[in-house]
Motif scaffolding. Structure first.
Motif, PDB file in Angstrom:
ATOM      1  N   LEU A   1     -70.814  59.264 -31.783  1.00  0.00           N
ATOM      2  CA  LEU A   1     -72.133  59.087 -32.372  1.00  0.00           C
ATOM      3  C   LEU A   1     -72.454  57.597 -32.428  1.00  0.00           C
ATOM      4  N   GLY A   2     -73.648  57.228 -31.980  1.00  0.00           N
ATOM      5  CA  GLY A   2     -74.018  55.812 -31.988  1.00  0.00           C
ATOM      6  C   GLY A   2     -73.232  55.029 -30.957  1.00  0.00           C
ATOM      7  N   ALA A   3     -73.195  55.518 -29.736  1.00  0.00           N
ATOM      8  CA  ALA A   3     -72.342  54.921 -28.703  1.00  0.00           C
ATOM      9  C   ALA A   3     -72.865  53.592 -28.176  1.00  0.00           C
ATOM     10  N   GLY A   4     -74.162  53.288 -28.383  1.00  0.00           N
ATOM     11  CA  GLY A   4     -74.706  52.036 -27.884  1.00  0.00           C
ATOM     12  C   GLY A   4     -74.598  51.934 -26.374  1.00  0.00           C
ATOM     13  N   HIS A   5     -74.183  50.762 -25.880  1.00  0.00           N
ATOM     14  CA  HIS A   5     -74.067  50.602 -24.429  1.00  0.00           C
ATOM     15  C   HIS A   5     -72.725  51.080 -23.897  1.00  0.00           C
ATOM     16  N   GLY A   6     -71.838  51.593 -24.784  1.00  0.00           N
ATOM     17  CA  GLY A   6     -70.745  52.406 -24.298  1.00  0.00           C
ATOM     18  C   GLY A   6     -69.359  51.833 -24.183  1.00  0.00           C
ATOM     19  N   ARG A   7     -69.076  50.681 -24.811  1.00  0.00           N
ATOM     20  CA  ARG A   7     -67.736  50.118 -24.615  1.00  0.00           C
ATOM     21  C   ARG A   7     -66.649  51.083 -25.103  1.00  0.00           C
TER      22      ARG A   7
ATOM     23  N   PHE B   1     -62.695  55.692 -24.125  1.00  0.00           N
ATOM     24  CA  PHE B   1     -62.203  57.058 -24.313  1.00  0.00           C
ATOM     25  C   PHE B   1     -62.098  57.778 -22.963  1.00  0.00           C
ATOM     26  N   ALA B   2     -63.095  57.587 -22.120  1.00  0.00           N
ATOM     27  CA  ALA B   2     -63.060  58.230 -20.797  1.00  0.00           C
ATOM     28  C   ALA B   2     -61.892  57.708 -19.973  1.00  0.00           C
ATOM     29  N   ARG B   3     -61.671  56.388 -19.989  1.00  0.00           N
ATOM     30  CA  ARG B   3     -60.529  55.815 -19.260  1.00  0.00           C
ATOM     31  C   ARG B   3     -59.212  56.326 -19.820  1.00  0.00           C
ATOM     32  N   SER B   4     -59.218  56.704 -21.093  1.00  0.00           N
ATOM     33  CA  SER B   4     -58.001  57.202 -21.739  1.00  0.00           C
ATOM     34  C   SER B   4     -57.756  58.678 -21.456  1.00  0.00           C
ATOM     35  N   GLY B   5     -58.654  59.297 -20.682  1.00  0.00           N
ATOM     36  CA  GLY B   5     -58.437  60.678 -20.267  1.00  0.00           C
ATOM     37  C   GLY B   5     -59.221  61.727 -21.024  1.00  0.00           C
ATOM     38  N   PHE B   6     -60.100  61.313 -21.937  1.00  0.00           N
ATOM     39  CA  PHE B   6     -60.912  62.263 -22.689  1.00  0.00           C
ATOM     40  C   PHE B   6     -62.242  62.505 -21.980  1.00  0.00           C
ATOM     41  N   ASP B   7     -62.792  63.698 -22.151  1.00  0.00           N
ATOM     42  CA  ASP B   7     -64.163  63.975 -21.741  1.00  0.00           C
ATOM     43  C   ASP B   7     -65.064  63.623 -22.920  1.00  0.00           C
ATOM     44  N   VAL B   8     -66.087  62.808 -22.683  1.00  0.00           N
ATOM     45  CA  VAL B   8     -66.856  62.203 -23.760  1.00  0.00           C
ATOM     46  C   VAL B   8     -68.321  62.617 -23.700  1.00  0.00           C
ATOM     47  N   THR B   9     -68.856  63.014 -24.853  1.00  0.00           N
ATOM     48  CA  THR B   9     -70.296  63.142 -25.032  1.00  0.00           C
ATOM     49  C   THR B   9     -70.725  61.982 -25.909  1.00  0.00           C
ATOM     50  N   ALA B  10     -71.533  61.084 -25.341  1.00  0.00           N
ATOM     51  CA  ALA B  10     -71.931  59.859 -26.035  1.00  0.00           C
ATOM     52  C   ALA B  10     -73.394  59.968 -26.457  1.00  0.00           C
ATOM     53  N   THR B  11     -73.661  59.815 -27.753  1.00  0.00           N
ATOM     54  CA  THR B  11     -75.020  59.917 -28.256  1.00  0.00           C
ATOM     55  C   THR B  11     -75.483  58.576 -28.820  1.00  0.00           C
ATOM     56  N   ASP B  12     -76.795  58.352 -28.763  1.00  0.00           N
ATOM     57  CA  ASP B  12     -77.406  57.185 -29.387  1.00  0.00           C
ATOM     58  C   ASP B  12     -78.906  57.428 -29.434  1.00  0.00           C
ATOM     59  N   PHE B  13     -79.611  56.760 -30.361  1.00  0.00           N
ATOM     60  CA  PHE B  13     -81.065  56.913 -30.354  1.00  0.00           C
ATOM     61  C   PHE B  13     -81.748  55.872 -29.488  1.00  0.00           C
ATOM     62  N   SER B  14     -80.987  54.971 -28.889  1.00  0.00           N
ATOM     63  CA  SER B  14     -81.542  53.956 -27.993  1.00  0.00           C
ATOM     64  C   SER B  14     -81.406  54.398 -26.538  1.00  0.00           C
ATOM     65  N   SER B  15     -82.535  54.663 -25.895  1.00  0.00           N
ATOM     66  CA  SER B  15     -82.493  55.026 -24.482  1.00  0.00           C
ATOM     67  C   SER B  15     -81.976  53.865 -23.637  1.00  0.00           C
ATOM     68  N   THR B  16     -82.285  52.638 -24.053  1.00  0.00           N
ATOM     69  CA  THR B  16     -81.820  51.457 -23.320  1.00  0.00           C
ATOM     70  C   THR B  16     -80.300  51.374 -23.325  1.00  0.00           C
TER      71      THR B  16
END
Length: 224
Positions: free
Chosen positions: A54-60, A65-80
């Motif tokens: 939740l609140g993933a921002g630009h995704g660091r 988490f993805a590089r660590s082998g997890f499947d990630v759903t990333a949410t944020d209210f900023s489309s940018t």
């Protein structure tokens, strides 16, 4: 007291983040946050495969988490922010592991019950949210987590030097430089753990200021 639906303040914060991500892409760098590194260890220890951020921002952290082998759903209210996250995921060969979802945490999550193994939120809950909205957001996280699911979140707390200063919006929300924060006390953290198993409230500092935060780890009971 600030009430749910204070659209003026909410929209001001939305514009603040859109403008910030546009002007400063990768403003937090590409290295994961320390709480995300801790969360990944917790998630691996309980056999997590899917992570909701939740609140993933630009995704660091989502990309970590993805590089660590997890499947990630990333949410944020900023489309940018999410556009930047998607671009980085594609460039890094992680697009198949990362799904983005534009979502305002004040609203119900558009996800089924028991659909994620774990959730992570770094400083999202201490944004411009009323206490009622925070409770609703955590209840939504619990709804979408499977029994045994882990939730790791961080918040600035009332020991932070900015607490009680700047522009007061009520409900322990104070604004500095256009950025509003809901500061947590221990009572609120413990109340949010009702119906969960509270594993840890860990104090730490972040940044040069420094910001004073708690890292909270709680899990859904397996017999839930």
């Amino acid at each position: 007291m600030r009430k749910p639906g204070d659209d003026r303040l909410v929209e001001t914060q939305r514009r603040h983040w859109q403008q910030t991500y546009t002007a400063h892409p990768d403003m937090y760098g590409t290295a994961p946050s320390a709480p995300a590194v801790h969360a990944a260890e917790v998630f691996r220890s309980v056999g997590v495969r899917t992570v909701l951020e939740l609140g993933a921002g630009h995704g660091r952290d989502a990309l970590f988490f993805a590089r660590s082998g997890f499947d990630v759903t990333a949410t944020d209210f900023s489309s940018t922010g999410l556009e930047q996250l998607t671009a980085h995921a594609t460039e890094s060969g992680l697009a198949e592991r990362v799904t983005t979802l534009q979502h305002d945490v004040r609203n119900p999550l558009p996800l089924p019950d028991d659909s994620a193994d774990a959730a992570f939120a770094h400083m999202l809950l201490c944004m411009t949210l009323s206490t009622e909205e925070i409770h609703s957001a955590v209840a939504e996280v619990r709804r979408v987590l499977r029994p045994g699911g882990a939730f790791v979140y961080t918040v600035r707390h009332t020991g932070d030097a900015h607490y009680g200063t700047g522009i007061a919006h009520g409900d322990d929300i104070y604004e500095h430089g256009g950025f509003a924060v809901h500061f947590f006390d221990r009572v609120l953290v413990e109340a949010l753990a009702t119906g969960w198993e509270l594993r840890e409230i860990h104090p730490f500092d972040e940044g040069d200021f420094p910001r004073r935060l708690w890292r909270v780890t709680q899990t859904v009971p397996r017999n839930a």
